[in-house]
Motif scaffolding. Structure first.
Motif, PDB file in Angstrom:
ATOM      1  N   ALA A 177       0.881  -1.377   0.061  1.00 12.99           N
ATOM      2  CA  ALA A 177      -0.056   0.058   0.203  1.00 12.99           C
ATOM      3  C   ALA A 177       0.815   1.224  -0.118  1.00 12.99           C
ATOM      4  O   ALA A 177       1.863   1.174   0.472  1.00 12.99           O
ATOM      5  CB  ALA A 177      -0.892  -0.215   1.079  1.00 12.99           C
ATOM      6  N   PRO A 178       0.485   2.270  -0.605  1.00 15.25           N
ATOM      7  CA  PRO A 178       1.196   3.488  -0.815  1.00 15.25           C
ATOM      8  C   PRO A 178       1.288   3.824   0.878  1.00 15.25           C
ATOM      9  O   PRO A 178       0.405   4.061   1.442  1.00 15.25           O
ATOM     10  CB  PRO A 178       0.121   4.484  -1.447  1.00 15.25           C
ATOM     11  CG  PRO A 178      -0.771   3.708  -2.201  1.00 15.25           C
ATOM     12  CD  PRO A 178      -0.858   2.663  -1.362  1.00 15.25           C
ATOM     13  N   SER A 179       2.831   4.388   0.994  1.00 14.85           N
ATOM     14  CA  SER A 179       3.124   4.740   2.474  1.00 14.85           C
ATOM     15  C   SER A 179       2.318   6.227   2.889  1.00 14.85           C
ATOM     16  O   SER A 179       1.794   6.048   4.088  1.00 14.85           O
ATOM     17  CB  SER A 179       4.560   5.306   2.778  1.00 14.85           C
ATOM     18  OG  SER A 179       4.782   6.074   1.716  1.00 14.85           O
ATOM     19  N   GLY A 180       1.983   6.983   2.013  1.00 20.05           N
ATOM     20  CA  GLY A 180       1.147   7.835   2.256  1.00 20.05           C
ATOM     21  C   GLY A 180      -0.305   7.819   2.713  1.00 20.05           C
ATOM     22  O   GLY A 180      -1.032   8.331   3.595  1.00 20.05           O
ATOM     23  N   ALA A 181      -1.041   6.520   2.251  1.00 18.15           N
ATOM     24  CA  ALA A 181      -2.310   6.068   2.506  1.00 18.15           C
ATOM     25  C   ALA A 181      -2.236   5.460   3.925  1.00 18.15           C
ATOM     26  O   ALA A 181      -3.127   5.758   4.548  1.00 18.15           O
ATOM     27  CB  ALA A 181      -2.914   5.176   1.394  1.00 18.15           C
ATOM     28  N   LEU A 182      -1.174   4.583   4.212  1.00 21.55           N
ATOM     29  CA  LEU A 182      -1.035   4.259   5.270  1.00 21.55           C
ATOM     30  C   LEU A 182      -1.161   5.062   6.507  1.00 21.55           C
ATOM     31  O   LEU A 182      -1.867   4.766   7.729  1.00 21.55           O
ATOM     32  CB  LEU A 182      -0.040   3.184   5.476  1.00 21.55           C
ATOM     33  CG  LEU A 182      -0.055   1.915   4.757  1.00 21.55           C
ATOM     34  CD1 LEU A 182       1.380   1.021   4.602  1.00 21.55           C
ATOM     35  CD2 LEU A 182      -0.998   0.972   5.080  1.00 21.55           C
ATOM     36  N   LYS A 183      -0.157   6.311   6.235  1.00 21.74           N
ATOM     37  CA  LYS A 183      -0.012   7.469   7.334  1.00 21.74           C
ATOM     38  C   LYS A 183      -1.276   7.968   7.753  1.00 21.74           C
ATOM     39  O   LYS A 183      -1.954   8.235   8.615  1.00 21.74           O
ATOM     40  CB  LYS A 183       0.816   8.415   6.805  1.00 21.74           C
ATOM     41  CG  LYS A 183       2.384   7.903   7.387  1.00 21.74           C
ATOM     42  CD  LYS A 183       3.503   8.841   6.859  1.00 21.74           C
ATOM     43  CE  LYS A 183       4.767   8.288   6.476  1.00 21.74           C
ATOM     44  NZ  LYS A 183       5.337   9.097   5.481  1.00 21.74           N
ATOM     45  N   LYS A 184      -2.228   8.241   6.330  1.00 24.71           N
ATOM     46  CA  LYS A 184      -3.506   9.029   6.504  1.00 24.71           C
ATOM     47  C   LYS A 184      -4.492   8.036   7.281  1.00 24.71           C
ATOM     48  O   LYS A 184      -5.287   8.304   8.128  1.00 24.71           O
ATOM     49  CB  LYS A 184      -4.147   9.097   5.232  1.00 24.71           C
ATOM     50  CG  LYS A 184      -3.369  10.428   4.402  1.00 24.71           C
ATOM     51  CD  LYS A 184      -3.997  10.535   3.328  1.00 24.71           C
ATOM     52  CE  LYS A 184      -4.157  12.185   2.610  1.00 24.71           C
ATOM     53  NZ  LYS A 184      -4.880  12.193   1.632  1.00 24.71           N
ATOM     54  N   GLY A 185      -4.361   6.638   7.171  1.00 25.11           N
ATOM     55  CA  GLY A 185      -5.316   5.730   7.682  1.00 25.11           C
ATOM     56  C   GLY A 185      -4.996   5.644   9.194  1.00 25.11           C
ATOM     57  O   GLY A 185      -5.883   5.595  10.077  1.00 25.11           O
ATOM     58  N   SER A 186      -3.689   5.516   9.485  1.00 29.26           N
ATOM     59  CA  SER A 186      -3.355   5.725  11.078  1.00 29.26           C
ATOM     60  C   SER A 186      -3.896   6.908  11.746  1.00 29.26           C
ATOM     61  O   SER A 186      -4.374   6.944  12.788  1.00 29.26           O
ATOM     62  CB  SER A 186      -1.782   5.668  11.030  1.00 29.26           C
ATOM     63  OG  SER A 186      -1.282   5.976  12.460  1.00 29.26           O
ATOM     64  N   LYS A 187      -3.892   8.176  11.060  1.00 30.16           N
ATOM     65  CA  LYS A 187      -4.463   9.645  11.463  1.00 30.16           C
ATOM     66  C   LYS A 187      -5.803   9.424  11.604  1.00 30.16           C
ATOM     67  O   LYS A 187      -6.465   9.808  12.663  1.00 30.16           O
ATOM     68  CB  LYS A 187      -3.909  10.311  10.712  1.00 30.16           C
ATOM     69  CG  LYS A 187      -4.209  11.885  10.916  1.00 30.16           C
ATOM     70  CD  LYS A 187      -3.343  12.996  10.188  1.00 30.16           C
ATOM     71  CE  LYS A 187      -3.758  14.369  10.303  1.00 30.16           C
ATOM     72  NZ  LYS A 187      -4.740  14.777   9.097  1.00 30.16           N
TER      73      LYS A 187
END
Lengths: 162, 162
Positions: free
Chosen positions: A145-155
């Motif tokens: 998964a795109p790292s940006g999407a994983l970060k947004k998901g976590s937030k």
């Protein structure tokens, strides 16, 4: 032949729920918001997953859905079958019993050869889905998964679970 | 998800055509009569098989359909795909790109993990159908079909090909 959209939604919801911290739950409206899908229709799919013992509901103000079992104990096949049923894609109407070559029903002892091969293909499809768990999907996602999407998901999780 | 009735009909028609003596053909109406299915709808399926190079038409008073290749060179997959298309049963609408975790399109380099497993299952389904030819079906039928039906089929052929 096509699977319904609900199958895609259900697989994604189960995957998202596997990221929930212990003791937490997500309301159907949050699951719909996260996936950008219509809430009323998604609710029906979540109810089907609940009836199949894949997710369970937690009552109360901070209630909602959570997985009923560990992600490693939930196969993709269970989710697909909860939402699409257990029937093979092949529709056998036994046309061999019609027309000028029909013989009495008792003489058709073996299944039709065409039906047998279609069943074999269906079993191979289900075997692949039975071999992949939600935990496997999470492992694959963490690599792809795109790292940006994983970060947004976590937030997003931190905000909605506050 | 269900395959159309036409898939069952097409597989049975190709199997029946494999029994035709060299140089002979069967009109669509005879194929419909043999299988006890509606002629007009069957005709559309036969046309699809013709476009896919699985059957071919022979013009003239004794014309009709025959296999375009030997039964061993026609897989069940070709027939299923001629009638139902090449698309996977799984409908991926890329819902991972919606909602609060969406990132720019260029960041989704790898396919979605869920989509990847569904594709694997689809490939397993198609591999089973690709591995079975019409000749294989005929071999299975000769072992499993009711002997009374085989005899009636042989008699029917003698009458209609007279």
């Amino acid at each position: 032949m096509r699977l319904s959209e609900g199958v895609e939604w259900g697989l994604h919801c189960a995957t998202l729920l596997s990221f929930l911290p212990d003791g937490q739950a997500l309301p159907a409206a949050r699951l719909a918001e996260y996936h950008g899908v219509p809430g009323a229709y998604l609710a029906k799919n979540l109810q089907a997953l609940s009836r199949a013992g894949i997710v369970e509901t937690v009552p109360g103000a901070r209630g909602g859905y959570r997985l009923a079992r560990s992600p490693a104990a939930i196969s993709m096949l269970e989710i697909v079958e909860a939402l699409d049923g257990h029937e093979s894609a092949f529709r056998c109407t036994e046309i061999r019993r019609r027309g000028p070559t029909a013989v009495p029903a008792r003489e058709y002892r073996a299944p039709c050869a065409i039906h047998a091969v279609m069943d074999r293909a269906d079993a191979a499809w289900r075997a692949e889905l039975a071999a992949a768990s939600i935990a496997d999907i999470v492992t694959m996602l963490s690599e792809s998964a795109p790292s940006g999407a994983l970060k947004k998901g976590s937030k997003w999780f931190q905000e909605v679970l506050r």
